[in-house]
Design a protein around this motif. Structure first.
Motif, short mmCIF file in Angstrom:
data_model
loop_
_atom_site.label_atom_id
_atom_site.label_comp_id
_atom_site.label_asym_id
_atom_site.label_seq_id
_atom_site.Cartn_x
_atom_site.Cartn_y
_atom_site.Cartn_z
N LEU A 97 0.92 -1.12 -0.01
CA LEU A 97 -0.30 -0.24 -0.58
C LEU A 97 0.43 1.67 0.03
O LEU A 97 1.56 1.32 1.01
CB LEU A 97 -1.00 0.28 0.73
N GLU A 98 0.91 2.23 -1.19
CA GLU A 98 1.64 3.48 -0.93
C GLU A 98 0.67 4.61 -0.72
O GLU A 98 -0.52 5.33 -0.47
CB GLU A 98 1.61 3.38 -2.97
N ASN A 99 1.61 5.01 0.79
CA ASN A 99 1.31 5.99 1.13
C ASN A 99 1.64 7.59 0.74
O ASN A 99 3.32 7.47 -0.24
CB ASN A 99 1.89 5.54 2.44
N THR A 100 0.83 8.77 0.62
CA THR A 100 1.60 9.33 0.09
C THR A 100 0.59 11.08 1.00
O THR A 100 0.20 11.14 1.48
CB THR A 100 0.30 9.52 -1.44
N ALA A 101 0.85 12.37 0.32
CA ALA A 101 0.77 13.18 1.11
C ALA A 101 -1.37 13.06 0.83
O ALA A 101 -1.71 13.51 1.85
CB ALA A 101 1.00 14.49 0.47
N GLN A 102 -2.02 12.46 0.27
CA GLN A 102 -3.34 12.52 -0.18
C GLN A 102 -4.01 11.26 0.60
O GLN A 102 -4.68 11.49 0.99
CB GLN A 102 -3.96 12.38 -1.47
N VAL A 103 -3.27 10.15 0.81
CA VAL A 103 -3.86 9.14 1.72
C VAL A 103 -3.06 8.16 2.18
O VAL A 103 -1.51 7.92 1.89
CB VAL A 103 -4.31 8.54 0.16
N HIS A 104 -3.22 7.99 3.35
CA HIS A 104 -2.51 7.20 4.31
C HIS A 104 -3.07 6.45 4.70
O HIS A 104 -4.26 5.85 5.39
CB HIS A 104 -2.33 8.71 5.68
N ASN A 105 -2.43 4.83 4.67
CA ASN A 105 -2.74 4.11 4.78
C ASN A 105 -2.47 3.16 5.95
O ASN A 105 -1.38 3.62 6.06
CB ASN A 105 -2.58 2.37 3.79
N MET A 106 -3.38 2.43 6.22
CA MET A 106 -3.07 1.91 8.22
C MET A 106 -3.44 0.50 8.17
O MET A 106 -4.80 0.32 7.84
CB MET A 106 -3.42 2.97 9.25
N VAL A 107 -3.11 -0.80 8.76
CA VAL A 107 -3.07 -1.94 8.97
C VAL A 107 -3.33 -2.59 9.62
O VAL A 107 -3.01 -2.03 10.83
CB VAL A 107 -2.17 -2.83 8.04
N VAL A 108 -4.63 -3.43 10.03
CA VAL A 108 -5.25 -3.52 11.17
C VAL A 108 -6.01 -5.11 11.13
O VAL A 108 -5.69 -6.17 9.88
CB VAL A 108 -6.04 -3.08 11.69
N CYS A 109 -5.54 -5.97 12.21
CA CYS A 109 -5.92 -7.41 11.79
C CYS A 109 -8.05 -7.25 12.94
O CYS A 109 -7.52 -7.52 13.83
CB CYS A 109 -5.67 -8.36 12.13
N THR A 110 -8.94 -6.74 12.23
CA THR A 110 -10.25 -6.72 13.21
C THR A 110 -10.16 -8.14 14.34
O THR A 110 -10.92 -8.17 15.11
CB THR A 110 -11.35 -6.57 12.28
N LEU A 111 -9.67 -9.28 13.38
CA LEU A 111 -10.49 -10.47 13.63
C LEU A 111 -9.39 -10.78 14.58
O LEU A 111 -9.80 -12.26 15.39
CB LEU A 111 -10.64 -11.62 12.57
N CYS A 112 -8.68 -10.51 14.50
CA CYS A 112 -7.32 -11.54 14.79
C CYS A 112 -5.41 -10.79 15.06
O CYS A 112 -5.84 -9.75 15.67
CB CYS A 112 -6.76 -13.23 14.80
N SER A 113 -5.20 -11.49 14.21
CA SER A 113 -3.73 -10.92 15.03
C SER A 113 -3.22 -10.80 13.57
O SER A 113 -1.26 -11.30 13.43
CB SER A 113 -3.09 -11.58 16.29
N CYS A 114 -3.91 -11.17 12.31
CA CYS A 114 -2.90 -11.26 11.34
C CYS A 114 -2.19 -10.39 10.67
O CYS A 114 -2.05 -9.11 10.64
CB CYS A 114 -3.75 -12.00 9.46
N TYR A 115 -0.50 -10.89 9.68
CA TYR A 115 0.18 -9.99 10.43
C TYR A 115 1.35 -10.60 9.06
O TYR A 115 1.46 -11.97 9.28
CB TYR A 115 1.07 -9.91 12.00
N PRO A 116 2.04 -9.75 8.30
CA PRO A 116 3.02 -10.11 7.74
C PRO A 116 4.22 -10.94 8.62
O PRO A 116 5.19 -9.92 7.90
CB PRO A 116 3.19 -9.05 7.00
N TRP A 117 4.77 -11.71 8.82
CA TRP A 117 5.40 -12.38 9.00
C TRP A 117 6.55 -11.97 8.72
O TRP A 117 8.11 -11.55 8.93
CB TRP A 117 5.74 -13.58 10.02
#
Ligand code: FE
Length: 213
Positions: A97-117
């Motif tokens: 996901l590309e963060n720019t001055a226009q768009v800031h992306n943030m990541v969560v796992c609402t269900l548990c804790s999925c994460y890019p190990w």
């Protein structure tokens, strides 16, 4: 897991997320007195903050440095990340996901804790916490403020919910003042939180030393 046992009813009894299994294992080891929880915290902290995220930092640094790699990363993150040698469990299906001055992306796992190990290592405790998992979706700006991140009002905040199928890597904006830096120098600017979207890349003018003349 035995080879002759190919149906999957085990997955109903055991949490499918490896992070949950690790947590269960830790609980047992500590309860039986086999592991000192303090020592374990130091070890886990090291992996959370240093070892794991360094892989992701190298991916982002390469994307900052190499336009072709950057294009590949946003087109097919799984392949581009595997090309760096980072692959494995919880990293099979990646999206950058590309963060720019226009768009800031943030990541969560609402269900548990999925994460890019493979690119970020072990998830930090707060990432797995119920408040982060619920509030990141409901009031992302308030959550970001608690991380010390105040974004301009006209920056759109997008929250991405990780699943067992899809894991996200945020590519933070390359900071001003890092022109001419090598990929290895750039990697020092790329924090774990900046790749989750709860932080920005470090200011090159601040603490880290560069070897510029
Ligand atoms: Fe999850």
């Amino acid at each position: 897991m035995s080879k002759d046992h190919d149906h999957d009813h085990h997955s109903h009894a055991i949490p499918s997320d490896p992070a949950l299994r690790v947590q269960a294992l830790e609980t047992v080891l500590v309860e039986k007195g086999l592991v000192d929880p303090g020592a374990l915290d130091v070890f886990v902290d090291y992996y959370q903050n240093e070892v794991g995220p360094r892989n992701g930092a190298r991916v982002v640094a390469r994307a900052w440095s190499d336009p072709d790699y950057r294009a590949w990363l946003f087109d097919d993150a799984s392949a581009a990340i595997t090309d760096m040698g980072y692959a494995g469990r919880q990293g099979e299906d990646m999206v950058a996901l590309e963060n720019t001055a226009q768009v800031h992306n943030m990541v969560v796992c609402t269900l548990c804790s999925c994460y890019p190990w493979p690119v970020l290592g072990l998830p930090p405790v707060w990432y797995k916490s119920a408040p982060y998992r619920s509030r990141a979706v409901i009031e992302p700006r308030a959550v970001l403020a608690e991380f010390g991140l105040e974004l301009p009002d006209d920056t759109e905040v997008r929250v991405w919910d990780s699943t067992a199928e899809l894991r996200y890597l945020v590519v933070p904006m390359r900071p001003v003042g890092s022109d001419g830096w090598s990929a290895e120098q750039l990697a020092d600017l790329i924090t774990r939180d900046s790749m989750i979207g709860t932080g920005l890349a470090r200011d090159p003018g601040a603490p880290q030393e560069s070897s510029q003349t």
